[in-house]
Design a protein around this motif. Structure first.
Motif, PDB file in Angstrom:
ATOM      1  N   PRO A 142       0.801  -1.220   0.019  1.00  0.00           N
ATOM      2  CA  PRO A 142      -0.029   0.195  -0.263  1.00  0.00           C
ATOM      3  C   PRO A 142       0.920   1.117   0.081  1.00  0.00           C
ATOM      4  CG  PRO A 142       0.101  -0.835   2.179  1.00  0.00           C
ATOM      5  CD  PRO A 142       0.664  -1.865   1.187  1.00  0.00           C
ATOM      6  N   GLY A 143       0.325   2.375  -0.673  1.00  0.00           N
ATOM      7  CA  GLY A 143       0.742   3.726  -0.566  1.00  0.00           C
ATOM      8  C   GLY A 143       2.354   3.640  -0.857  1.00  0.00           C
ATOM      9  N   GLU A 144       3.005   4.057  -0.187  1.00  0.00           N
ATOM     10  CA  GLU A 144       4.658   4.333  -0.184  1.00  0.00           C
ATOM     11  C   GLU A 144       5.223   3.037  -0.575  1.00  0.00           C
ATOM     12  OE1 GLU A 144       6.850   7.031   2.137  1.00  0.00           O
ATOM     13  OE2 GLU A 144       4.941   7.788   2.733  1.00  0.00           O
ATOM     14  N   ALA A 145       4.873   2.196   0.035  1.00  0.00           N
ATOM     15  CA  ALA A 145       5.369   0.821  -0.168  1.00  0.00           C
ATOM     16  C   ALA A 145       5.174   0.249  -1.702  1.00  0.00           C
ATOM     17  CB  ALA A 145       4.756  -0.369   0.650  1.00  0.00           C
ATOM     18  N   TYR A 146       4.528   0.664  -2.457  1.00  0.00           N
ATOM     19  CA  TYR A 146       4.489   0.150  -3.903  1.00  0.00           C
ATOM     20  C   TYR A 146       5.494   0.775  -4.629  1.00  0.00           C
ATOM     21  CZ  TYR A 146       2.223  -1.262  -8.189  1.00  0.00           C
ATOM     22  OH  TYR A 146       1.927  -2.064  -9.337  1.00  0.00           O
ATOM     23  N   GLU A 147       5.942   1.880  -4.598  1.00  0.00           N
ATOM     24  CA  GLU A 147       7.232   2.293  -5.158  1.00  0.00           C
ATOM     25  C   GLU A 147       8.253   2.115  -4.533  1.00  0.00           C
ATOM     26  OE1 GLU A 147       6.586   4.247  -7.815  1.00  0.00           O
ATOM     27  OE2 GLU A 147       4.470   3.952  -7.707  1.00  0.00           O
ATOM     28  N   ARG A 148       8.622   1.965  -3.033  1.00  0.00           N
ATOM     29  CA  ARG A 148       9.719   1.785  -2.387  1.00  0.00           C
ATOM     30  C   ARG A 148      10.292   0.202  -2.505  1.00  0.00           C
ATOM     31  NH1 ARG A 148      14.093   0.898  -1.676  1.00  0.00           N
ATOM     32  NH2 ARG A 148      15.401   1.326  -0.089  1.00  0.00           N
ATOM     33  N   ALA A 149       9.151  -0.665  -2.461  1.00  0.00           N
ATOM     34  CA  ALA A 149       9.385  -2.067  -2.310  1.00  0.00           C
ATOM     35  C   ALA A 149       9.259  -3.045  -3.649  1.00  0.00           C
ATOM     36  CB  ALA A 149       8.613  -2.612  -1.184  1.00  0.00           C
ATOM     37  N   ALA A 164       5.674  -3.079   4.836  1.00  0.00           N
ATOM     38  CA  ALA A 164       5.688  -1.629   5.258  1.00  0.00           C
ATOM     39  C   ALA A 164       7.125  -1.258   5.461  1.00  0.00           C
ATOM     40  CB  ALA A 164       5.177  -1.892   7.030  1.00  0.00           C
ATOM     41  N   GLY A 165       8.004  -1.938   4.554  1.00  0.00           N
ATOM     42  CA  GLY A 165       9.317  -1.447   4.589  1.00  0.00           C
ATOM     43  C   GLY A 165      10.025  -2.462   3.770  1.00  0.00           C
ATOM     44  N   VAL A 166      11.417  -2.368   3.790  1.00  0.00           N
ATOM     45  CA  VAL A 166      12.604  -3.196   2.969  1.00  0.00           C
ATOM     46  C   VAL A 166      13.520  -3.371   4.016  1.00  0.00           C
ATOM     47  CG1 VAL A 166      11.870  -2.364   0.677  1.00  0.00           C
ATOM     48  CG2 VAL A 166      13.929  -1.271   1.787  1.00  0.00           C
ATOM     49  N   VAL A 186      16.602  -2.356   8.517  1.00  0.00           N
ATOM     50  CA  VAL A 186      15.376  -2.476   8.139  1.00  0.00           C
ATOM     51  C   VAL A 186      14.990  -0.765   8.077  1.00  0.00           C
ATOM     52  CG1 VAL A 186      12.942  -2.833   8.751  1.00  0.00           C
ATOM     53  CG2 VAL A 186      14.851  -4.659   9.555  1.00  0.00           C
ATOM     54  N   GLU A 187      14.091  -0.618   6.812  1.00  0.00           N
ATOM     55  CA  GLU A 187      13.956   0.482   6.545  1.00  0.00           C
ATOM     56  C   GLU A 187      12.374   0.754   6.529  1.00  0.00           C
ATOM     57  OE1 GLU A 187      13.571   3.448   2.629  1.00  0.00           O
ATOM     58  OE2 GLU A 187      15.192   2.221   2.827  1.00  0.00           O
ATOM     59  N   THR A 188      11.391   1.273   7.407  1.00  0.00           N
ATOM     60  CA  THR A 188      10.205   1.405   7.373  1.00  0.00           C
ATOM     61  C   THR A 188       9.808   2.606   6.458  1.00  0.00           C
ATOM     62  OG1 THR A 188      10.321   2.924   9.187  1.00  0.00           O
ATOM     63  CG2 THR A 188      10.091   0.560   9.677  1.00  0.00           C
ATOM     64  N   VAL A 189       8.564   2.263   5.957  1.00  0.00           N
ATOM     65  CA  VAL A 189       7.791   3.130   4.854  1.00  0.00           C
ATOM     66  C   VAL A 189       6.310   3.504   5.200  1.00  0.00           C
ATOM     67  CG1 VAL A 189       9.186   2.622   3.028  1.00  0.00           C
ATOM     68  CG2 VAL A 189       7.257   1.423   3.202  1.00  0.00           C
ATOM     69  N   GLY A 190       5.829   4.834   4.981  1.00  0.00           N
ATOM     70  CA  GLY A 190       4.659   4.837   5.461  1.00  0.00           C
ATOM     71  C   GLY A 190       4.241   5.181   6.823  1.00  0.00           C
ATOM     72  N   ARG A 191       4.895   4.500   7.902  1.00  0.00           N
ATOM     73  CA  ARG A 191       4.640   4.611   9.154  1.00  0.00           C
ATOM     74  C   ARG A 191       5.581   4.074   9.935  1.00  0.00           C
ATOM     75  NH1 ARG A 191       0.081  -0.265  10.276  1.00  0.00           N
ATOM     76  NH2 ARG A 191       1.146  -1.710   9.007  1.00  0.00           N
ATOM     77  N   GLY A 192       5.885   4.386  11.279  1.00  0.00           N
ATOM     78  CA  GLY A 192       6.775   3.970  12.177  1.00  0.00           C
ATOM     79  C   GLY A 192       6.169   2.504  12.790  1.00  0.00           C
ATOM     80  N   LEU A 193       6.944   2.077  13.517  1.00  0.00           N
ATOM     81  CA  LEU A 193       6.629   0.926  14.241  1.00  0.00           C
ATOM     82  C   LEU A 193       6.247   1.144  15.797  1.00  0.00           C
ATOM     83  CD1 LEU A 193       9.525  -1.548  13.046  1.00  0.00           C
ATOM     84  CD2 LEU A 193       7.035  -1.349  12.387  1.00  0.00           C
ATOM     85  N   THR A 194       5.408   0.525  16.436  1.00  0.00           N
ATOM     86  CA  THR A 194       5.069   0.852  17.626  1.00  0.00           C
ATOM     87  C   THR A 194       5.881  -0.147  18.744  1.00  0.00           C
ATOM     88  OG1 THR A 194       3.652  -1.469  17.797  1.00  0.00           O
ATOM     89  CG2 THR A 194       2.418   0.645  17.172  1.00  0.00           C
ATOM     90  N   ALA A 195       6.119   0.190  19.959  1.00  0.00           N
ATOM     91  CA  ALA A 195       7.101  -0.509  20.785  1.00  0.00           C
ATOM     92  C   ALA A 195       6.798  -2.136  20.495  1.00  0.00           C
ATOM     93  CB  ALA A 195       6.753  -0.091  22.213  1.00  0.00           C
ATOM     94  N   ARG A 196       5.613  -2.598  20.551  1.00  0.00           N
ATOM     95  CA  ARG A 196       5.276  -3.962  20.281  1.00  0.00           C
ATOM     96  C   ARG A 196       6.067  -4.703  19.132  1.00  0.00           C
ATOM     97  NH1 ARG A 196       1.985  -6.915  17.466  1.00  0.00           N
ATOM     98  NH2 ARG A 196       0.822  -5.000  16.875  1.00  0.00           N
ATOM     99  N   GLN A 197       5.636  -3.759  18.102  1.00  0.00           N
ATOM    100  CA  GLN A 197       6.341  -4.127  16.708  1.00  0.00           C
ATOM    101  C   GLN A 197       7.826  -4.050  16.650  1.00  0.00           C
ATOM    102  OE1 GLN A 197       3.922  -1.516  14.356  1.00  0.00           O
ATOM    103  NE2 GLN A 197       2.210  -2.671  13.890  1.00  0.00           N
ATOM    104  N   GLU A 198       8.476  -3.254  17.417  1.00  0.00           N
ATOM    105  CA  GLU A 198       9.920  -2.937  17.385  1.00  0.00           C
ATOM    106  C   GLU A 198      10.409  -4.426  18.022  1.00  0.00           C
ATOM    107  OE1 GLU A 198      12.281   0.096  18.054  1.00  0.00           O
ATOM    108  OE2 GLU A 198      11.043   1.425  17.029  1.00  0.00           O
ATOM    109  N   ARG A 199       9.634  -4.807  19.037  1.00  0.00           N
ATOM    110  CA  ARG A 199      10.306  -6.014  19.873  1.00  0.00           C
ATOM    111  C   ARG A 199       9.890  -7.261  18.757  1.00  0.00           C
ATOM    112  NH1 ARG A 199       7.375  -3.735  23.944  1.00  0.00           N
ATOM    113  NH2 ARG A 199       5.395  -5.039  23.876  1.00  0.00           N
TER     114      ARG A 199
END
Length: 396
Positions: A311-318, A337-339, A353-366
């Motif tokens: 979705p969104g920016e991921a289509y161009e980046r990934a 959500a990233g590459v 790891v490079e995220t696109v479109g949004r950052g990660l929550t603390a749970r997602q980073e774990r």
């Protein structure tokens, strides 16, 4: 009944959402939870409908993240020791790991897909008769031996004629002999597979299975059903793209399957799509979780529609010009959500790891940290996570 995709739902049955479909696909791909310890590696590869192995280390990660405790050594043992896996030319004519026990069915299906004229001009292209001669010569030459491509070329020319060895195929910075343009067909027909490397040189041999290819029509119908169970709901166009097959042919196949009651229509996010007959149960609830998928992972390539998966920016980046697989991807809650990229030095590997479109929550980073550790385990290395810009370009 004609199996066409469109914006309307037509006579489609049950309506399903992206979250429901993602949850089922991820579960069937062992991406919701890995296969239990002791699950045969070939079973995991079978669920994926093959692991793309142009980059073998990426195939090892594809399998390893789906199977608890599996490392690259386990994948290599299945490939070179117990021979439960075969490395050969699979869907799209690209290199895949396939279960050896399934090879007759794969060969039957892949050789039944119609092919158009080759990409080369008439002066370079082989005729259908010449292609059949080359494939037969390859199978004969590889019976009971492992040969490098140069050695195989000598045997093919000896069995067919000097014309097969003409250096006419543009390849990298030189020219390849004419016979190599149908090498993938030899793999898809069961005449050839990869053997163990001889030093730095790739070798080829005959597959371990002596069983003949399954009847083409039966094998194709079975493959379409397996594809829909793994990656459906899907349209004929999605199936054609996954196989690099003619869209019109895929539409005719789906029409035949629908008429025979082997597939049925559903409304997938408001558009008509198909599932295997009776396979209409989907998990409830949203998709949650973080996963790292390597280059050319089966899920990133086969799951459609691509605009929703990326979705969104991921289509161009990934993606590389809309083509999936050329970047390893970060999957968050069922969408890209990233590459990412891993660089190994000795027994250690750095995973950026490079995220696109949004950052990660603390749970997602774990969870991401756990996934990075798992990638390291598969590659038998100590992994370190770095969140930042991936500067490596798309894989060719």
């Amino acid at each position: 009944m004609t199996a066409k995709s469109g914006s309307g739902t037509g006579n489609a049955g049950r309506a399903v959402t992206w979250d429901e479909v993602s949850a089922r696909r991820l579960e069937r791909q062992f991406l919701t939870r890995p296969a239990a310890p002791g699950t045969p590696v070939a079973e995991v590869v079978g669920a994926m409908l093959g692991a793309h192995a142009q980059v073998l280390s990426a195939a090892e990660v594809s399998v390893g993240v789906r199977a608890a405790g599996v490392t690259r050594a386990d994948v290599r043992a299945a490939l070179w020791e117990d021979r439960s896996l075969v490395k050969t030319f699979g869907p799209r004519g690209t290199v895949h790991l396939l279960p050896a026990a399934e090879l007759p069915r794969w060969c039957g299906a892949l050789t039944a897909i119609p092919t158009g004229p080759g990409p080369f001009p008439p002066g370079i292209r082989v005729t259908e008769e010449q292609a059949e001669q080359i494939v037969a010569a390859i199978g004969d030459a590889l019976d009971g031996v492992c040969l490098t491509v140069e050695e195989l070329g000598e045997e093919v020319v000896a069995r067919t004629g000097a014309w097969a060895g003409d250096l006419v195929m543009p390849a990298f910075q030189g020219l390849w002999p004419r016979w190599r343009q149908v090498m993938h067909r030899a793999g898809q027909s069961g005449a050839l597979c990869f053997g163990p490397n001889r030093g730095r040189k790739v070798t080829y041999t005959r597959p371990p299975s002596a069983a003949p290819a399954a009847p083409g029509g039966t094998a194709l119908r079975e493959l379409a059903g397996r594809y829909l169970r793994a990656y459906g709901p899907a349209t004929p166009q999605h199936f054609a793209k996954w196989l690099a097959a003619p869209p019109g042919w895929a539409n005719s196949l789906f029409t035949e399957l629908a008429g025979a009651g082997e597939i049925e229509e559903v409304a997938f996010e408001g558009a008509a799509a198909w599932v295997a007959a009776g396979d209409t149960e989907f998990p409830g609830g949203p998709v949650r979780g973080v996963r790292l998928l390597p280059y050319f992972d089966a899920y990133a390539i086969a799951a459609q529609p691509r605009r929703t998966l990326f979705p969104g920016e991921a289509y161009e980046r990934a993606l590389a010009g809309g083509q999936a697989g050329n970047f390893p991807v970060l999957l968050v809650d069922g969408v890209v959500a990233g590459v990412w990229h891993q660089r190994r030095q000795g027994r250690r590997t750095t995973v950026t790891v490079e995220t696109v479109g949004r950052g990660l929550t603390a749970r997602q980073e774990r969870e991401l940290g756990e996934q990075v550790e798992r990638v390291g385990d598969v590659l038998e290395a100590k992994a370190e996570l770095v969140i930042g810009k991936v500067t490596v370009g798309a894989h060719a």
